[in-house]
Design a protein around this motif. Sequence first.
Motif, PDB file in Angstrom:
ATOM      1  N   UNK A   1       0.837  -1.205   0.000  1.00 24.97           N
ATOM      2  CA  UNK A   1       0.000   0.000   0.000  1.00 24.97           C
ATOM      3  C   UNK A   1       0.865   1.245   0.000  1.00 24.97           C
ATOM      4  N   UNK A   2       0.486   2.200  -0.844  1.00 26.89           N
ATOM      5  CA  UNK A   2       1.208   3.472  -0.909  1.00 26.89           C
ATOM      6  C   UNK A   2       0.196   4.593  -1.107  1.00 26.89           C
TER       7      UNK A   2
ATOM      8  N   UNK B   1      -7.858   2.318   0.520  1.00 27.31           N
ATOM      9  CA  UNK B   1      -7.155   1.965   1.747  1.00 27.31           C
ATOM     10  C   UNK B   1      -7.186   0.443   1.894  1.00 27.31           C
ATOM     11  N   UNK B   2      -6.208  -0.153   2.591  1.00 29.20           N
ATOM     12  CA  UNK B   2      -6.162  -1.619   2.699  1.00 29.20           C
ATOM     13  C   UNK B   2      -7.419  -2.230   3.289  1.00 29.20           C
TER      14      UNK B   2
ATOM     15  N   UNK C   1     -17.480   1.865   5.447  1.00 28.30           N
ATOM     16  CA  UNK C   1     -17.098   3.142   4.852  1.00 28.30           C
ATOM     17  C   UNK C   1     -15.930   3.746   5.643  1.00 28.30           C
ATOM     18  N   UNK C   2     -15.595   4.978   5.320  1.00 26.12           N
ATOM     19  CA  UNK C   2     -14.529   5.708   6.000  1.00 26.12           C
ATOM     20  C   UNK C   2     -15.002   7.127   6.265  1.00 26.12           C
TER      21      UNK C   2
ATOM     22  N   UNK D   1      -1.538  -1.284  -4.166  1.00 24.31           N
ATOM     23  CA  UNK D   1      -2.715  -0.428  -4.020  1.00 24.31           C
ATOM     24  C   UNK D   1      -2.217   0.992  -3.796  1.00 24.31           C
ATOM     25  N   UNK D   2      -2.605   1.886  -4.718  1.00 21.23           N
ATOM     26  CA  UNK D   2      -2.076   3.252  -4.697  1.00 21.23           C
ATOM     27  C   UNK D   2      -3.207   4.252  -4.500  1.00 21.23           C
ATOM     28  N   UNK D   3      -3.051   5.117  -3.504  1.00 19.89           N
ATOM     29  CA  UNK D   3      -3.977   6.237  -3.318  1.00 19.89           C
ATOM     30  C   UNK D   3      -3.239   7.517  -3.680  1.00 19.89           C
ATOM     31  N   UNK D   4      -3.707   8.178  -4.730  1.00 25.73           N
ATOM     32  CA  UNK D   4      -3.053   9.414  -5.135  1.00 25.73           C
ATOM     33  C   UNK D   4      -3.208   9.668  -6.615  1.00 25.73           C
TER      34      UNK D   4
END
Length: 632
Positions: free
Chosen positions: A74-75, A119-120, A162-163, A307-310
């Motif tokens: 994860x990044x 997110x993971x 959810x978040x 898994x990339x957030x950005x």
Amino acid sequence: MERYRDYHRRSLADRDAFWREKAALIDWQTPFTATLDYSRPPFARWFVGGRTNLCHNAVDRHLAERGTQDALVYRSTETGQTARYTYRDLHREVNACAAMLRAQGVGKGDRVLIYMPMVPEAVFAMLACARLGAIHSVVFGGFAAASLALRIDDARPKVMVTADAGMRGGKPVPYKHLVDEACRVATHPPAHVIIVDRGLDRDMPRTAGRDLDWASLHARHVGAEVACEWVESSEPSYILYTSGTTGKPKGVQRDTGGHAVALITSMRDIFCVQPGETMFTTSDIGWVVGHSYIVYGPLLNGSTTIMYEGLPIRPDPAIWWQIVEETKAKTMFSSPTAIRVLKKQDPAFMRRHDLSSLRYLFLAGEPLDEPTARWVFDALGVAVVDNYWQTESGWPILAAHPGIEDTPRKFGSPSFPAAGYDVQLLKEGTGEPVATGEKGVVALQPPLPPGCLTTVWGDDARFVRTYFETFPGKLVYSTFDWATRDADGYYFVLGRTDDVINVAGHRLGTREIEEAVQAHPGIAEVAVVGVGDAVKGQVPMAFAVVKDPSRLASAEGVAAVRQEVMDTVDRELGAIARPAMVHFVSLLPKTRSGKLLRRSIQALAEGRDPGDLTTIEDPSALEQIRRALASP
């Protein structure tokens, strides 16, 4: 190309033997008794009677040999967080999540709606559902409350995960208030909402008795072991909603056994990723590419997934290539839109990092234009492989197969049919085959291969009506996409035949956007069309008739109403569906029978001939469109 041709021919001519061999790539608790049941066309059941579990195949079965290998990397360049989960770590987290869900009454066949950022915990939740035999429905975090409520009422989830918020461009994107509003207006809201609190929304409200904290539940259930629920191959694994030509989205229903076999087959034969190797897919789990090639495909294969957030340009346009260097990714999967964004940056960013591990860049989501394909090939020096598929298919329909044979590739073409797909190009209306080089509708002769949708959730009749009644007298699946085929057998996909537009690889129904625009009380009528865009492929453009023309008497008034319409679409559907422009006219072009001439409007917006207008009711309506397009 003899090896590829023999491979594809056998997948159609000897389906039973071909897919029986591929089915041996996954574990079955109970062997299947028949490879295919096609006794009720067009409904196909694959690996009949076989019992399996997606989570077992994606996690548990790798523990003995790959327990210490990275499963998920994860990044997030939005929050600066990084994490690595081995297969053993992933097993622990998924078991804890499964125990959390089970404690809320989730079991086999129950639905869980996942409305999450990248997110993971989103991956843990998906796999936990599969472990329990529950059915997950992931909804893209960019959808607004009204769209979320529609999906809640169709799937009727027992629990939602959810978040507090996502992040985009360094700014928090709150989720929880949208969840609260969706639950308020939905007829069948979930009994519980589990919240991953990332600390991004300090004002997040909580509903006592309904809202549960992920961290607290996790602490209670960490170390739990939950047995896999073995399910029959045809039982549904997930629902994923996709836009259609009507306002109500369709719940694409995926099976379990066919889904697993198709994805692991594609990982080796198309994407050339072996167990232990790394795949970097830049999509979002809210879309089908994220389901297939961030989560299930790589993990079923015993590979490492990223898994990339950005964004692709933050903190700089070299970020993706830095990740490739750090993870030694062999195969990357992205979209033409993303590459067109990078194309606008300094090309030095493409050469800043060591890309010696990278052998393939796969691109899909919308048609790949030749200039973009050539540019990224020259910039990276790796094989660029176009591929074409849909939410409905779940994996490529057309693709080169370097894992079978490294056939020559042509820029702008996704090459050839994948295993099990009997692809035809048919004339619109008549359903007759087209000649070489002639434009036709991409159609599939059923039975559809493993991994494709098995029906529309809760609506078998809509499945048949939507996909198999396009051509009179022929039971064939329509993709609603135009394509040509050249003399060498290469396909070239041209775009949609229906009222669905493709915005940066995300399908949006024009009818959905029109309904969102008309939620504005001052709009009397609207037409939305997809217009070609150099970066996104297509963007929505709206032409609206207002109830009170006096509001448009000044430039300020026009700007104010336009902004109100944009805000209304944001509220009803989400920013992803916001029109690139809203033009105002006093009437819309229609036929004498009242049908909107959307194709003519689209042609004018793209600077093309509007076509046959003999049935138009009022020619001045098209002139208004021309004037609106010419105005600032």
